[in-house]
Enzyme design. Structure first.
Site, PDB file in Angstrom:
ATOM      1  N   LYS A 178       0.841  -1.198   0.000  1.00 52.13           N
ATOM      2  CA  LYS A 178       0.000   0.000   0.000  1.00 52.13           C
ATOM      3  C   LYS A 178       0.884   1.259   0.000  1.00 52.13           C
ATOM      4  O   LYS A 178       0.684   2.181  -0.775  1.00 52.13           O
ATOM      5  CB  LYS A 178      -0.887  -0.017   1.248  1.00 52.13           C
ATOM      6  CG  LYS A 178      -1.942   1.040   1.254  1.00 52.13           C
ATOM      7  CD  LYS A 178      -2.877   0.812   2.419  1.00 52.13           C
ATOM      8  CE  LYS A 178      -4.045   1.759   2.360  1.00 52.13           C
ATOM      9  NZ  LYS A 178      -4.902   1.610   3.512  1.00 52.13           N
TER      10      LYS A 178
ATOM     11  N   GLU B  95      -4.068 -23.162   2.700  1.00 53.94           N
ATOM     12  CA  GLU B  95      -3.591 -23.893   3.887  1.00 53.94           C
ATOM     13  C   GLU B  95      -3.353 -22.961   5.076  1.00 53.94           C
ATOM     14  O   GLU B  95      -3.646 -23.306   6.227  1.00 53.94           O
ATOM     15  CB  GLU B  95      -2.296 -24.638   3.537  1.00 53.94           C
ATOM     16  CG  GLU B  95      -1.773 -25.548   4.610  1.00 53.94           C
ATOM     17  CD  GLU B  95      -2.731 -26.669   4.984  1.00 53.94           C
ATOM     18  OE1 GLU B  95      -2.843 -27.648   4.244  1.00 53.94           O
ATOM     19  OE2 GLU B  95      -3.393 -26.555   6.047  1.00 53.94           O
TER      20      GLU B  95
ATOM     21  N   LYS C 209     -12.432 -19.592  10.816  1.00 54.71           N
ATOM     22  CA  LYS C 209     -11.623 -20.806  10.627  1.00 54.71           C
ATOM     23  C   LYS C 209     -12.478 -22.065  10.801  1.00 54.71           C
ATOM     24  O   LYS C 209     -12.328 -23.035  10.056  1.00 54.71           O
ATOM     25  CB  LYS C 209     -10.446 -20.798  11.595  1.00 54.71           C
ATOM     26  CG  LYS C 209      -9.419 -19.721  11.242  1.00 54.71           C
ATOM     27  CD  LYS C 209      -8.439 -19.489  12.377  1.00 54.71           C
ATOM     28  CE  LYS C 209      -7.377 -18.478  11.984  1.00 54.71           C
ATOM     29  NZ  LYS C 209      -6.607 -17.999  13.148  1.00 54.71           N
TER      30      LYS C 209
ATOM     31  N   GLY D 270       1.968 -15.996  13.494  1.00 52.74           N
ATOM     32  CA  GLY D 270       3.362 -15.555  13.493  1.00 52.74           C
ATOM     33  C   GLY D 270       3.950 -15.621  12.093  1.00 52.74           C
ATOM     34  O   GLY D 270       3.456 -16.339  11.220  1.00 52.74           O
TER      35      GLY D 270
HETATM   36  P1  NDP Z   1      -0.383  -7.047   7.833  1.00 50.58           P
HETATM   37  O1  NDP Z   1      -1.372  -6.045   8.268  1.00 50.58           O
HETATM   38  O2  NDP Z   1       0.871  -7.198   8.628  1.00 50.58           O
HETATM   39  O3  NDP Z   1       0.040  -6.746   6.320  1.00 50.58           O
HETATM   40  C1  NDP Z   1      -0.850  -6.323   5.331  1.00 50.58           C
HETATM   41  C2  NDP Z   1      -0.086  -5.929   4.083  1.00 50.58           C
HETATM   42  O4  NDP Z   1      -1.014  -5.636   3.047  1.00 50.58           O
HETATM   43  C3  NDP Z   1       0.819  -4.705   4.236  1.00 50.58           C
HETATM   44  O5  NDP Z   1       2.073  -4.948   3.664  1.00 50.58           O
HETATM   45  C4  NDP Z   1       0.070  -3.613   3.457  1.00 50.58           C
HETATM   46  O6  NDP Z   1       0.936  -2.684   2.818  1.00 50.58           O
HETATM   47  C5  NDP Z   1      -0.593  -4.446   2.390  1.00 50.58           C
HETATM   48  N1  NDP Z   1      -1.739  -3.776   1.786  1.00 50.58           N
HETATM   49  C6  NDP Z   1      -2.805  -3.230   2.399  1.00 50.58           C
HETATM   50  N2  NDP Z   1      -3.655  -2.695   1.484  1.00 50.58           N
HETATM   51  C7  NDP Z   1      -3.092  -2.911   0.271  1.00 50.58           C
HETATM   52  C8  NDP Z   1      -3.451  -2.593  -1.063  1.00 50.58           C
HETATM   53  N3  NDP Z   1      -4.577  -1.924  -1.325  1.00 50.58           N
HETATM   54  N4  NDP Z   1      -2.622  -2.979  -2.070  1.00 50.58           N
HETATM   55  C9  NDP Z   1      -1.478  -3.631  -1.814  1.00 50.58           C
HETATM   56  N5  NDP Z   1      -1.074  -3.984  -0.553  1.00 50.58           N
HETATM   57  C10 NDP Z   1      -1.866  -3.605   0.458  1.00 50.58           C
HETATM   58  O7  NDP Z   1      -1.145  -8.439   7.731  1.00 50.58           O
HETATM   59  P2  NDP Z   1      -0.612  -9.913   8.080  1.00 50.58           P
HETATM   60  O8  NDP Z   1       0.609 -10.199   7.318  1.00 50.58           O
HETATM   61  O9  NDP Z   1      -0.601 -10.114   9.558  1.00 50.58           O
HETATM   62  O10 NDP Z   1      -1.829 -10.797   7.547  1.00 50.58           O
HETATM   63  C11 NDP Z   1      -2.044 -11.020   6.180  1.00 50.58           C
HETATM   64  C12 NDP Z   1      -3.131 -12.074   6.026  1.00 50.58           C
HETATM   65  O11 NDP Z   1      -2.688 -13.282   6.626  1.00 50.58           O
HETATM   66  C13 NDP Z   1      -4.464 -11.737   6.712  1.00 50.58           C
HETATM   67  O12 NDP Z   1      -5.512 -12.247   5.937  1.00 50.58           O
HETATM   68  C14 NDP Z   1      -4.384 -12.474   8.023  1.00 50.58           C
HETATM   69  O13 NDP Z   1      -5.642 -12.801   8.552  1.00 50.58           O
HETATM   70  C15 NDP Z   1      -3.642 -13.718   7.579  1.00 50.58           C
HETATM   71  N6  NDP Z   1      -2.932 -14.438   8.628  1.00 50.58           N
HETATM   72  C16 NDP Z   1      -2.086 -13.756   9.457  1.00 50.58           C
HETATM   73  C17 NDP Z   1      -1.372 -14.433  10.400  1.00 50.58           C
HETATM   74  C18 NDP Z   1      -0.433 -13.736  11.342  1.00 50.58           C
HETATM   75  O14 NDP Z   1       0.129 -14.414  12.208  1.00 50.58           O
HETATM   76  N7  NDP Z   1      -0.219 -12.448  11.223  1.00 50.58           N
HETATM   77  C19 NDP Z   1      -1.473 -15.895  10.543  1.00 50.58           C
HETATM   78  C20 NDP Z   1      -2.397 -16.517   9.596  1.00 50.58           C
HETATM   79  C21 NDP Z   1      -3.087 -15.795   8.693  1.00 50.58           C
HETATM   80  P3  NDP Z   1       1.932  -1.706   3.635  1.00 50.58           P
HETATM   81  O15 NDP Z   1       2.990  -2.607   4.184  1.00 50.58           O
HETATM   82  O16 NDP Z   1       2.435  -0.762   2.614  1.00 50.58           O
HETATM   83  O17 NDP Z   1       1.092  -1.080   4.711  1.00 50.58           O
HETATM   84  N1  HSE Z   2      -4.937 -13.438  14.298  1.00 48.59           N
HETATM   85  C1  HSE Z   2      -4.814 -14.806  13.985  1.00 48.59           C
HETATM   86  C2  HSE Z   2      -4.538 -15.598  15.236  1.00 48.59           C
HETATM   87  C3  HSE Z   2      -3.705 -15.023  12.993  1.00 48.59           C
HETATM   88  O1  HSE Z   2      -4.183 -14.990  16.245  1.00 48.59           O
HETATM   89  O2  HSE Z   2      -4.679 -16.811  15.217  1.00 48.59           O
HETATM   90  C4  HSE Z   2      -3.616 -16.441  12.501  1.00 48.59           C
HETATM   91  O3  HSE Z   2      -4.707 -16.757  11.686  1.00 48.59           O
END
Ligand code: NDP
Ligand code: HSE
Length: 439
Positions: A45, A129, A205, A302
């Site tokens: 973003k 997954e 989930k 994580g």
């Molecule tokens: P974050 O909030 O850390 O990262 C989101 C990313 O998306 C950022 O890099 C952001 O950009 C980017 N982004 C937002 N809007 C746009 C856009 N319009 N175009 C392009 N890029 C965009 O999320 P997570 O990594 O924590 O989570 C990602 C997914 O994984 C979610 O669906 C979450 O539920 C899932 N998930 C997360 C886990 C976790 O442990 N965190 C575990 C399992 C699943 P910028 O960096 O520039 O702000």
């Molecule tokens: N927010 C989620 C959790 C990330 O704490 O389990 C993994 O899906």
């Protein structure tokens, strides 16, 4: 050498982990695959933001379209999170003949059927997954390892943030807010952490697991959902004093063709295998009619654990692209997917009020003659059978006490009716609280 190109949208916690895996394990993966897997473009973003990892200048863009419109990109990884624009990115990629890998449980739970239909129409596939239980290969376990089974029951801890909070509150006496802050700093929580603590993330989930297990279009609204915002240190202490721990549990089970799906905190017997699941770890207990009991354990949230699951899907889809490419001498990049029969039964949901549980009921009372009798009489009138009662004075000067009751198995709707009646009694000093029990 054949090159399969990957485009990544989202470079936050999980996206950064995926890039790390490309950097650190890329040659190991290529040696296994026998062809080249290249992370061609990454969309974010805010392009001016400092990144944790070194990236080539031409790799980063703030225009997801550069990935979606690139005919050389075969696989799009969506790690943006939230509903839109993530859903639009996924649909656009599928319609452009690209396979998609996503960790986005919200989108899969709410719109999975529509997305799989679009994928089928375009002869591509969706890997998800990482959407359930982080690194644990539970989607593959249900789709492949247990494919021969009629699934009878799933009991799981599928949210890392809430399990982390409850563990820290129990073991290190952190407050709820302190523990949530730690979970956010460690990258476990959703961008909107109310999704975690109110139970929605677990419900998404569980809807996905139930869809895989029972072949029904089970939506988040079909999952009875209560989070952990009402869990207090006092509740944890009461649970511990009776040999239980409090956990946020997701349960899906089949009763005569109907499925009950629910997420709520429980009193879990300390000797139950799920009670040993601490911090951000998740575990899923699945009972199949042929396999019997099975259990899966690992980090549910994580950076690297989740990215490991994302990369496993990238690898699987890349292999399929490569095989199809070879077969067709690459006239097109579209795959010959297997059609997924994820939804083969009409939906039939058993309401939570119809489910039977054992209960722990706690009544804060003024200590006066007949208190226990009044409570137990109302329970008895509703046909609720008691297995144990404990009465304690908690503040002698104010004549305050607690009546704690354990019930035998009883219908949820019946318990709620009885509690509503008891709530009207004048000797109650605070709200009644109750927990369902899992032994
Ligand atoms: P974050 O909030 O850390 O990262 C989101 C990313 O998306 C950022 O890099 C952001 O950009 C980017 N982004 C937002 N809007 C746009 C856009 N319009 N175009 C392009 N890029 C965009 O999320 P997570 O990594 O924590 O989570 C990602 C997914 O994984 C979610 O669906 C979450 O539920 C899932 N998930 C997360 C886990 C976790 O442990 N965190 C575990 C399992 C699943 P910028 O960096 O520039 O702000
Ligand atoms: N927010 C989620 C959790 C990330 O704490 O389990 C993994 O899906």
């Amino acid at each position: 050498m054949t090159v399969i190109n990957v485009g990544l949208i989202g470079l936050g916690t999980v996206g950064t982990g995926l890039v790390r895996i490309f950097h650190e394990n890329g040659s190991l993966v290529e040696n296994k695959l026998g062809f080249s897997l290249r992370l061609k473009k990454i969309a974010v973003k805010d392009i001016s933001k400092a990144r944790e990892i070194p990236l080539g200048k031409s790799v980063l863009t703030d225009k997801a379209r550069e990935i979606l419109d690139d005919p050389d990109i075969d696989i799009v990884v969506e790690l943006v999170g939230g509903e839109n624009p993530a859903k639009e990115f996924i649909i656009s990629a599928l319609n452009k003949g690209k396979s998609v890998v996503t960790a986005n449980k919200l989108i899969l739970a709410k719109h999975g059927k529509e997305l799989f239909e679009i994928a089928d129409k375009n002869a591509v596939d969706i890997g998800f997954e990482a959407s359930v239980a982080g690194t644990i290969p539970i989607v593959r376990a249900l789709e492949e390892g247990l494919a021969a089974n009629k699934i009878e029951k799933i009991v799981a801890i599928v949210n890392g943030t809430t399990n982390y909070i409850l563990t820290r509150m129990t073991q290190t006496f952190k407050t709820f807010d302190e523990a949530l802050k730690e979970a956010q700093e460690l990258g476990f929580a959703e961008a909107d952490p109310s999704m975690d603590i109110k139970g929605n993330d677990s419900a998404y989930k569980l809807a996905i697991l139930s869809m895989l297990a029972f072949g029904m279009k089970i939506l988040p609204e079909d999952v009875f959902t209560e989070g952990i915002t009402g869990v207090t240190p006092e509740h944890i202490e009461r649970a511990n004093s009776f040999g239980y721990v409090i956990k946020l549990i997701a349960v899906a089970e089949s009763f005569n063709g109907k499925v009950s799906c629910r997420v709520h905190p429980v009193f879990l017997e300390a000797k139950h295998p799920l009670s040993a699941v601490q911090n951000e770890f998740n575990a899923i207990y699945v009972v199949g009619n042929a396999a019997g009991e099975t259990m899966y354990y690992g980090r549910g949230a994580g950076q690297m654990p989740t990215a490991s699951a994302v990369m496993s899907d990238v690898i699987e889809l890349a292999e399929r692209h490569f095989r199809d490419c070879k077969k067709k001498d690459c006239p097109s990049r579209v795959m010959e997917t297997k059609t997924r029969s994820l939804f083969w039964r009409e939906k039939s949901i058993l309401p939570a009020d119809e489910v039977f549980n054992k209960y722990y009921l706690c009544f804060p009372i003024v200590d006066q003659p007949g208190v226990i009798g009044k409570i137990t009489t109302i329970l008895g009138v509703h046909g609720i059978s008691i297995s144990a009662v404990k009465a304690t004075i908690v503040d002698k000067s104010k004549n305050r006490g607690l009546v704690e009751i354990f019930t035998h198995s009883v219908r949820e709707g019946t318990v709620k009716k009885a509690l509503a009646e008891i709530t009207g009694l004048s000797m109650l000093t605070e709200s009644i609280f109750f927990y369902r029990i899992i032994e």
